[in-house]
Write a protein that holds these residues in place. Structure first.
Motif, PDB file in Angstrom:
ATOM      1  N   ASP A   1       0.855  -1.183   0.000  1.00 48.11           N
ATOM      2  CA  ASP A   1       0.000   0.000   0.000  1.00 48.11           C
ATOM      3  C   ASP A   1       0.892   1.233   0.000  1.00 48.11           C
ATOM      4  O   ASP A   1       1.958   1.248   0.627  1.00 48.11           O
ATOM      5  CB  ASP A   1      -0.922  -0.004   1.228  1.00 48.11           C
ATOM      6  CG  ASP A   1      -1.988   1.075   1.134  1.00 48.11           C
ATOM      7  OD1 ASP A   1      -2.991   0.852   0.447  1.00 48.11           O
ATOM      8  OD2 ASP A   1      -1.806   2.138   1.741  1.00 48.11           O
ATOM      9  N   GLU A   2       0.458   2.292  -0.705  1.00 46.83           N
ATOM     10  CA  GLU A   2       1.286   3.488  -0.840  1.00 46.83           C
ATOM     11  C   GLU A   2       1.439   4.240   0.475  1.00 46.83           C
ATOM     12  O   GLU A   2       2.388   5.017   0.635  1.00 46.83           O
ATOM     13  CB  GLU A   2       0.684   4.417  -1.901  1.00 46.83           C
ATOM     14  CG  GLU A   2       0.693   3.824  -3.309  1.00 46.83           C
ATOM     15  CD  GLU A   2       0.100   4.773  -4.324  1.00 46.83           C
ATOM     16  OE1 GLU A   2      -0.405   5.839  -3.896  1.00 46.83           O
ATOM     17  OE2 GLU A   2       0.142   4.466  -5.527  1.00 46.83           O
ATOM     18  N   SER A   3       0.535   4.051   1.422  1.00 41.04           N
ATOM     19  CA  SER A   3       0.641   4.740   2.706  1.00 41.04           C
ATOM     20  C   SER A   3       1.651   4.097   3.642  1.00 41.04           C
ATOM     21  O   SER A   3       1.950   4.647   4.698  1.00 41.04           O
ATOM     22  CB  SER A   3      -0.725   4.776   3.391  1.00 41.04           C
ATOM     23  OG  SER A   3      -1.176   3.461   3.675  1.00 41.04           O
ATOM     24  N   VAL A   4       2.188   2.938   3.270  1.00 40.15           N
ATOM     25  CA  VAL A   4       3.132   2.193   4.101  1.00 40.15           C
ATOM     26  C   VAL A   4       4.545   2.427   3.567  1.00 40.15           C
ATOM     27  O   VAL A   4       4.787   2.352   2.362  1.00 40.15           O
ATOM     28  CB  VAL A   4       2.793   0.692   4.108  1.00 40.15           C
ATOM     29  CG1 VAL A   4       3.762  -0.080   4.986  1.00 40.15           C
ATOM     30  CG2 VAL A   4       1.363   0.477   4.579  1.00 40.15           C
ATOM     31  N   SER A   5       5.473   2.733   4.463  1.00 42.30           N
ATOM     32  CA  SER A   5       6.867   2.916   4.076  1.00 42.30           C
ATOM     33  C   SER A   5       7.519   1.558   3.813  1.00 42.30           C
ATOM     34  O   SER A   5       7.004   0.516   4.215  1.00 42.30           O
ATOM     35  CB  SER A   5       7.630   3.667   5.166  1.00 42.30           C
ATOM     36  OG  SER A   5       7.049   4.934   5.408  1.00 42.30           O
ATOM     37  N   ARG A   6       8.661   1.592   3.149  1.00 40.20           N
ATOM     38  CA  ARG A   6       9.359   0.337   2.844  1.00 40.20           C
ATOM     39  C   ARG A   6       9.801  -0.359   4.130  1.00 40.20           C
ATOM     40  O   ARG A   6       9.718  -1.583   4.231  1.00 40.20           O
ATOM     41  CB  ARG A   6      10.571   0.610   1.950  1.00 40.20           C
ATOM     42  CG  ARG A   6      10.233   1.086   0.559  1.00 40.20           C
ATOM     43  CD  ARG A   6      11.492   1.221  -0.281  1.00 40.20           C
ATOM     44  NE  ARG A   6      12.188  -0.048  -0.398  1.00 40.20           N
ATOM     45  CZ  ARG A   6      11.913  -0.979  -1.312  1.00 40.20           C
ATOM     46  NH1 ARG A   6      10.953  -0.773  -2.191  1.00 40.20           N
ATOM     47  NH2 ARG A   6      12.609  -2.102  -1.348  1.00 40.20           N
ATOM     48  N   GLN A   7      10.253   0.398   5.096  1.00 40.81           N
ATOM     49  CA  GLN A   7      10.599  -0.123   6.423  1.00 40.81           C
ATOM     50  C   GLN A   7       9.799   0.673   7.436  1.00 40.81           C
ATOM     51  O   GLN A   7      10.189   1.754   7.850  1.00 40.81           O
ATOM     52  CB  GLN A   7      12.098   0.000   6.685  1.00 40.81           C
ATOM     53  CG  GLN A   7      12.951  -0.800   5.728  1.00 40.81           C
ATOM     54  CD  GLN A   7      14.434  -0.565   5.956  1.00 40.81           C
ATOM     55  OE1 GLN A   7      14.824   0.407   6.567  1.00 40.81           O
ATOM     56  NE2 GLN A   7      15.251  -1.466   5.458  1.00 40.81           N
ATOM     57  N   HIS A   8       8.656   0.126   7.823  1.00 37.76           N
ATOM     58  CA  HIS A   8       7.698   0.903   8.606  1.00 37.76           C
ATOM     59  C   HIS A   8       7.816   0.624  10.101  1.00 37.76           C
ATOM     60  O   HIS A   8       7.922   1.542  10.905  1.00 37.76           O
ATOM     61  CB  HIS A   8       6.275   0.583   8.126  1.00 37.76           C
ATOM     62  CG  HIS A   8       5.303   1.681   8.434  1.00 37.76           C
ATOM     63  ND1 HIS A   8       4.802   2.527   7.473  1.00 37.76           N
ATOM     64  CD2 HIS A   8       4.772   2.087   9.599  1.00 37.76           C
ATOM     65  CE1 HIS A   8       3.990   3.405   8.033  1.00 37.76           C
ATOM     66  NE2 HIS A   8       3.940   3.154   9.337  1.00 37.76           N
ATOM     67  N   ALA A   9       7.780  -0.644  10.507  1.00 40.76           N
ATOM     68  CA  ALA A   9       7.809  -0.993  11.925  1.00 40.76           C
ATOM     69  C   ALA A   9       8.458  -2.358  12.079  1.00 40.76           C
ATOM     70  O   ALA A   9       8.754  -3.055  11.094  1.00 40.76           O
ATOM     71  CB  ALA A   9       6.400  -0.985  12.525  1.00 40.76           C
ATOM     72  N   GLN A  10       8.668  -2.733  13.335  1.00 39.55           N
ATOM     73  CA  GLN A  10       9.308  -4.008  13.647  1.00 39.55           C
ATOM     74  C   GLN A  10       8.735  -4.559  14.937  1.00 39.55           C
ATOM     75  O   GLN A  10       8.441  -3.806  15.873  1.00 39.55           O
ATOM     76  CB  GLN A  10      10.825  -3.829  13.786  1.00 39.55           C
ATOM     77  CG  GLN A  10      11.579  -5.127  14.037  1.00 39.55           C
ATOM     78  CD  GLN A  10      13.036  -4.878  14.321  1.00 39.55           C
ATOM     79  OE1 GLN A  10      13.375  -4.000  15.096  1.00 39.55           O
ATOM     80  NE2 GLN A  10      13.914  -5.645  13.698  1.00 39.55           N
ATOM     81  N   ILE A  11       8.548  -5.870  14.977  1.00 41.24           N
ATOM     82  CA  ILE A  11       8.054  -6.557  16.164  1.00 41.24           C
ATOM     83  C   ILE A  11       9.149  -7.500  16.638  1.00 41.24           C
ATOM     84  O   ILE A  11       9.663  -8.308  15.861  1.00 41.24           O
ATOM     85  CB  ILE A  11       6.753  -7.331  15.872  1.00 41.24           C
ATOM     86  CG1 ILE A  11       5.645  -6.351  15.454  1.00 41.24           C
ATOM     87  CG2 ILE A  11       6.317  -8.143  17.082  1.00 41.24           C
ATOM     88  CD1 ILE A  11       4.354  -7.037  15.065  1.00 41.24           C
ATOM     89  N   VAL A  12       9.515  -7.375  17.914  1.00 42.21           N
ATOM     90  CA  VAL A  12      10.578  -8.171  18.510  1.00 42.21           C
ATOM     91  C   VAL A  12       9.955  -9.047  19.603  1.00 42.21           C
ATOM     92  O   VAL A  12       9.209  -8.544  20.448  1.00 42.21           O
ATOM     93  CB  VAL A  12      11.686  -7.284  19.099  1.00 42.21           C
ATOM     94  CG1 VAL A  12      12.778  -8.130  19.733  1.00 42.21           C
ATOM     95  CG2 VAL A  12      12.273  -6.385  18.027  1.00 42.21           C
ATOM     96  N   ARG A  13      10.255 -10.326  19.567  1.00 43.13           N
ATOM     97  CA  ARG A  13       9.764 -11.250  20.590  1.00 43.13           C
ATOM     98  C   ARG A  13      10.803 -11.363  21.690  1.00 43.13           C
ATOM     99  O   ARG A  13      11.960 -11.712  21.440  1.00 43.13           O
ATOM    100  CB  ARG A  13       9.475 -12.616  19.982  1.00 43.13           C
ATOM    101  CG  ARG A  13       8.885 -13.618  20.992  1.00 43.13           C
ATOM    102  CD  ARG A  13       8.596 -14.930  20.325  1.00 43.13           C
ATOM    103  NE  ARG A  13       9.806 -15.561  19.830  1.00 43.13           N
ATOM    104  CZ  ARG A  13       9.830 -16.691  19.125  1.00 43.13           C
ATOM    105  NH1 ARG A  13       8.703 -17.297  18.837  1.00 43.13           N
ATOM    106  NH2 ARG A  13      10.974 -17.190  18.703  1.00 43.13           N
ATOM    107  N   GLN A  14      10.380 -11.067  22.912  1.00 42.81           N
ATOM    108  CA  GLN A  14      11.238 -11.191  24.072  1.00 42.81           C
ATOM    109  C   GLN A  14      10.603 -12.158  25.063  1.00 42.81           C
ATOM    110  O   GLN A  14       9.509 -12.687  24.836  1.00 42.81           O
ATOM    111  CB  GLN A  14      11.473  -9.825  24.714  1.00 42.81           C
ATOM    112  CG  GLN A  14      12.147  -8.831  23.775  1.00 42.81           C
ATOM    113  CD  GLN A  14      12.431  -7.508  24.440  1.00 42.81           C
ATOM    114  OE1 GLN A  14      12.194  -7.337  25.631  1.00 42.81           O
ATOM    115  NE2 GLN A  14      12.953  -6.555  23.672  1.00 42.81           N
TER     116      GLN A  14
END
Length: 445
Positions: free
Chosen positions: A306-319
């Motif tokens: 989607d055009e509203s989403v950046s190429r690197q938008h967010a990240q989820i880390v499991r701890q």
């Protein structure tokens, strides 16, 4: 004593040569003591002043061989030409270079955005280029403990794995990570790993090393999510799960005390993200990796076209304590339950994550389901019709069905003591009776 024109011109020519050489010395001292200007600015300024000093030699030769011999017999245009040559190249050019270098160059180690500067520690000792740590892989051959992910073009998304105890970064080809940047020094920085912490060390680079927009001179600790700027290249530092296990070993099991009943062990439930809207509505992603990237780029684990989403938008880390979502430098930001993320936040079942204009609902994975036909993206949920949201998806799935009652005797639970367990006694089968003879009475006839 009167000064004639040939003597005045000679003083001006030799003065221009002295001015050019003095400008070279001033730029060298100013750049080294005040630590200002990039390498490119320093080299260009020096070359301009050195060239100006060489260009002052022709007017000196003309003064000795033409002006002193012929004097007033020379043409006015010739005299004007050499006079302008000596003034512009001997005086104006070096002074302009010195003024520009003093006023326009920025400090090398000044912290960006007004952050303070870390001072050089006397205990910081740089490792040698042939240090044995450059050949030691603490987690095994080819097993990385961390990675550097490029964040800006033209290398955005490129991953550099960190496997060795000591990693050198610089412009020379014998570095562990070669930086193709003219602003970077030959041996710019080094990253040190040990089981307790990770450290970033600046190797007295010319343009400095920045950690989270703060200039580092000496040594600084690293943690997951830190942003490192080396020259013009920007990287995001991440520690992998294998390094976390090596850094924080498993705890020893606690000895059970008599008479104390232990409840069921609690563990972090697995989570999944379901697209509520957008071009891939109904798509479902199981968060079964240590780090999951979200963005428009095809290299991300959760790709949202989607055009509203950046190429690197967010990240989820499991701890160990749960799942944490962290926002990257996206244009439209990352929102969790209606609030914009400015720091890592923990995910819980039922949370709504807004990535651009795409809503992702967080669900707990309680168990396995009978797999359905996967769609083009490998999702285990059927693709929803256009215009339908997550409520339609829940309506189609329906509530979970109650388990069917088990026929036969009840299953014994482990919490019942052996003396209270009752074993059902089977009912005795009826035995066949032999046929009996009927006694006839004499009066029966």
């Amino acid at each position: 004593m009167s000064v004639d024109f040939p003597m005045w011109f000679g003083m001006g020519s030799y003065g221009g040569l002295a001015c050019a050489l003095a400008s070279v010395a001033y730029i060298v001292l100013y750049a080294t003591r005040r630590r200002r200007g990039t390498t490119r600015q320093f080299v260009r300024s020096l070359l301009c002043c050195i060239l100006a000093s060489f260009l002052t030699l022709p007017p000196i030769w003309w003064n000795l061989n033409r002006l002193d011999l012929y004097g007033p017999a020379l043409n006015v245009n010739e005299i004007t030409f050499w006079l302008c040559w000596s003034i512009v190249l001997g005086w104006c050019l070096p002074l302009a270079v010195v003024a520009g270098y003093t006023l326009l160059t920025a400090p090398l180690v000044a912290a960006e955005q007004g952050h303070p500067i870390q001072r050089l520690s006397s205990s910081t000792v740089l490792r040698a280029l042939n240090d044995p740590g450059r050949r030691i892989e603490p987690l095994g051959k080819g097993h990385p403990w961390g990675q550097l992910v490029a964040m800006e073009q033209p290398y955005a998304g490129q991953v550099n794995l960190l496997t060795r105890q000591l990693t050198l970064l610089g412009r020379e080809n014998d570095n562990d990570i070669v930086l193709e940047d003219l602003v970077a020094s030959r041996y710019h920085a080094e990253i040190r790993w040990d089981p307790n912490n990770v450290e970033l060390v600046d190797r007295h680079s010319t343009n400095g090393t920045f950690l989270n927009r703060q200039a580092v001179i000496g040594m600084a600790p690293l943690k997951t999510g830190d942003v490192i700027k080396v020259g013009n290249l920007v990287y995001r530092f991440e520690i992998l799960a294998t390094a976390m296990d090596a850094t924080f070993p498993a705890e020893v099991e606690t000895r059970k005390v008599r008479g104390v009943s232990s409840g069921p062990a609690t563990q972090t439930p697995a989570l999944a993200l379901v697209a509520v809207n957008g071009p891939i509505v109904g798509a479902r992603w199981l968060l079964n990796q240590q780090m999951v990237g979200i963005g428009r780029g095809p290299e991300q684990q959760i790709c949202l076209p989607d055009e509203s989403v950046s190429r690197q938008h967010a990240q989820i880390v499991r701890q160990r304590t749960g799942y944490f979502v962290n926002a990257w430098q996206s244009i439209n930001g990352t929102w969790l339950n209606g609030e914009e993320l400015t720091a890592p936040a923990q995910l819980h079942p039922g949370d709504v994550l807004l990535i651009g204009e795409i809503e992702l609902r967080c669900e707990a994975v309680l168990g396995t389901r009978r797999p359905t036909a996967p769609d083009a993206r490998g999702s285990s949920l059927p693709t929803l019709p256009p215009g339908k949201d997550g409520a339609y998806l829940l309506q189609r799935l329906g509530p979970p069905k109650e388990p069917r009652a088990r026929l036969g005797p009840p299953r014994l639970t482990p919490s019942q003591p052996p003396e209270q367990r009752q074993t059902p006694t089977p009912e005795p089968r009826p035995q066949p009776q032999p046929p009996q003879e009927t006694e006839q009475h004499p009066d029966a006839w």
